[in-house]
Design a protein around this motif. Sequence first.
Motif, mmCIF file in Angstrom:
data_model
loop_
_atom_site.group_PDB
_atom_site.id
_atom_site.type_symbol
_atom_site.label_atom_id
_atom_site.label_comp_id
_atom_site.label_asym_id
_atom_site.label_seq_id
_atom_site.Cartn_x
_atom_site.Cartn_y
_atom_site.Cartn_z
ATOM 1 N N GLY A 1 0.821 -1.202 0.000
ATOM 2 C CA GLY A 1 0.000 0.000 0.000
ATOM 3 C C GLY A 1 0.850 1.243 0.000
ATOM 4 N N LEU A 2 0.230 2.369 -0.233
ATOM 5 C CA LEU A 2 0.966 3.628 -0.237
ATOM 6 C C LEU A 2 1.618 3.926 1.109
ATOM 7 C CD1 LEU A 2 -1.429 5.922 -2.296
ATOM 8 C CD2 LEU A 2 0.884 5.240 -2.933
ATOM 9 N N ASP A 3 0.999 3.396 2.185
ATOM 10 C CA ASP A 3 1.505 3.697 3.524
ATOM 11 C C ASP A 3 2.449 2.608 4.035
ATOM 12 O OD1 ASP A 3 -0.419 1.768 3.679
ATOM 13 O OD2 ASP A 3 -1.451 2.623 5.421
ATOM 14 N N CYS A 4 3.197 1.958 3.136
ATOM 15 C CA CYS A 4 4.085 0.869 3.579
ATOM 16 C C CYS A 4 5.225 1.424 4.429
ATOM 17 C CB CYS A 4 4.635 0.108 2.374
ATOM 18 S SG CYS A 4 5.728 1.052 1.298
ATOM 19 N N ASN A 5 5.621 0.634 5.429
ATOM 20 C CA ASN A 5 6.750 0.991 6.285
ATOM 21 C C ASN A 5 8.060 0.700 5.558
ATOM 22 O OD1 ASN A 5 5.005 1.670 8.405
ATOM 23 N ND2 ASN A 5 4.883 -0.461 9.068
ATOM 24 N N ILE A 6 9.019 1.589 5.680
ATOM 25 C CA ILE A 6 10.231 1.500 4.859
ATOM 26 C C ILE A 6 11.472 1.646 5.725
ATOM 27 C CG2 ILE A 6 11.502 2.518 2.921
ATOM 28 C CD1 ILE A 6 8.741 3.680 2.020
ATOM 29 N N ILE A 7 12.426 0.762 5.497
ATOM 30 C CA ILE A 7 13.754 0.888 6.084
ATOM 31 C C ILE A 7 14.681 1.411 4.994
ATOM 32 C CG2 ILE A 7 15.612 -0.263 7.342
ATOM 33 C CD1 ILE A 7 12.897 -0.378 8.741
ATOM 34 N N ILE A 8 15.456 2.436 5.317
ATOM 35 C CA ILE A 8 16.397 3.030 4.369
ATOM 36 C C ILE A 8 17.814 2.704 4.825
ATOM 37 C CG2 ILE A 8 17.201 5.174 3.309
ATOM 38 C CD1 ILE A 8 14.511 6.428 4.237
ATOM 39 N N TYR A 9 18.637 2.291 3.864
ATOM 40 C CA TYR A 9 20.054 2.052 4.135
ATOM 41 C C TYR A 9 20.882 2.960 3.233
ATOM 42 C CZ TYR A 9 18.546 -2.337 6.328
ATOM 43 O OH TYR A 9 17.951 -3.280 7.131
ATOM 44 N N LEU A 10 21.907 3.572 3.802
ATOM 45 C CA LEU A 10 22.845 4.391 3.040
ATOM 46 C C LEU A 10 24.236 3.787 3.201
ATOM 47 C CD1 LEU A 10 21.527 7.924 4.035
ATOM 48 C CD2 LEU A 10 21.281 6.789 1.833
ATOM 49 N N CYS A 11 24.794 3.284 2.114
ATOM 50 C CA CYS A 11 26.067 2.572 2.155
ATOM 51 C C CYS A 11 27.126 3.348 1.379
ATOM 52 C CB CYS A 11 25.916 1.182 1.535
ATOM 53 S SG CYS A 11 24.550 0.208 2.194
ATOM 54 N N ARG A 12 28.250 3.550 1.997
ATOM 55 C CA ARG A 12 29.360 4.228 1.301
ATOM 56 C C ARG A 12 30.649 3.928 2.046
ATOM 57 N NH1 ARG A 12 30.336 8.304 -2.483
ATOM 58 N NH2 ARG A 12 32.020 9.765 -2.039
ATOM 59 N N GLU A 13 31.713 3.694 1.292
ATOM 60 C CA GLU A 13 33.028 3.479 1.886
ATOM 61 C C GLU A 13 33.815 4.782 1.884
ATOM 62 O OE1 GLU A 13 34.043 0.476 3.416
ATOM 63 O OE2 GLU A 13 31.870 0.422 3.159
ATOM 64 N N PRO A 14 34.608 5.031 2.931
ATOM 65 C CA PRO A 14 35.397 6.274 2.971
ATOM 66 C C PRO A 14 36.356 6.377 1.792
ATOM 67 C CG PRO A 14 35.379 5.183 5.113
ATOM 68 C CD PRO A 14 34.795 4.217 4.133
ATOM 69 N N ARG A 15 36.491 7.571 1.260
ATOM 70 C CA ARG A 15 37.467 7.825 0.219
ATOM 71 C C ARG A 15 38.842 8.048 0.847
ATOM 72 N NH1 ARG A 15 33.382 5.691 -1.799
ATOM 73 N NH2 ARG A 15 32.673 6.368 -3.859
ATOM 74 N N PRO A 16 39.913 7.957 0.056
ATOM 75 C CA PRO A 16 41.266 8.166 0.612
ATOM 76 C C PRO A 16 41.352 9.476 1.396
ATOM 77 C CG PRO A 16 41.423 7.340 -1.635
ATOM 78 C CD PRO A 16 39.963 7.612 -1.378
#
Length: 366
Positions: A79-94
């Motif tokens: 449904g439009l009101d679905c519960n959402i988990i957000i993940y933000l993935c990034r490795e450090p740059r030099p």
Amino acid sequence: MNVSEKKLTISSLANLAEILPFMLGHYPDDSIAFHCPGPNFIDGPSMTCPLPDDPAHWQQIAESAACNFMHYAQSKGQGLDCNIIIYLCREPRPGQTAEETAELLRPVADWLVNALTEHRGVPQQTIGLVAGRWWGFACDLSGCCEGEPLPALDDPNSVTAQLIRLGYSPGRRTSDIVQEFQPIDPASAPRLLQALKDEGDSYSRQRTQPAGQDAALAATRQLLEGAMRDFRDGATELADDIAARLIHGLQDNHARDHAFEFAEDDDLPHARRLWTYLARRCVAPFTGQAVPVLTALAWIAWRQDDKITARLALKQALTADPDYAMADILHDAVNQGADPQGLLAIVRDERAQRHKRTQHQDTTAH
């Protein structure tokens, strides 16, 4: 047995963070990932979106990705009101610390929450994953949920430990998957580089001759059949001149379509090794010639139900040539959850028609 037969207990943000590579089937380097948890959490629609290297583009990417995920989740019955988990993935740059990288991601979390809310999604948590540590961006307590290490595999409360005991393993990092079909260093293969130049010139000259295109295609098909026989028999490499001629010959769509025919169950592992081998031999300045090879690799990976490799190979192909129609068609089919059996039926029919034409030509010639 599947995961849903065992009720997983998700009792902390750390649990949410560590389950990501099991849930997606891979660990998405430098990406946004969305998940609508199903009855056993790990179920439910998921989507990833690459984060470009330049943070100046992140807001636009985040807002577009949020909209796309809401449409995708709805197409999967949410449904439009679905519960959402957000993940933000990034490795450090030099020269960059994990903390600095996490702070770069923090505004992305806000943009995603705002965009999802605008589209009537319900963001539950936004988790940053950087260098084996996690941040809970929705937590307002100073010093809390900031840079905690992911649980150790032997932690009895670890969801990872639970899943591993059940025989599951986390998917590989996207960077490791992509590395399998990246070009080798041309400096390490001077004879291959020379063969690519020589065979490219020879192929171009042949195609300009009367009936040269047909002759070039016939030669490529013969080489394809021979290479597949060798790889079925356990070969792991080709002579440089043969590899180079195949790479150039596969630029012809008819030759590429012939390559697609090696997609029966018994041929899948051998074809995958062959296309991976050829993709790695598309060294600079011939990296653009990898597009049909990557497309063939994606087709085989899709047939093997390895959608992650298929998507990554197609992404690389379309980055090199956004107008390559077959890669675009496959990309849409994989992302829309189509059944590869449909394309396999077409490939089989094309093979049968080609055999009929060959037999007719042989009969006419005699």
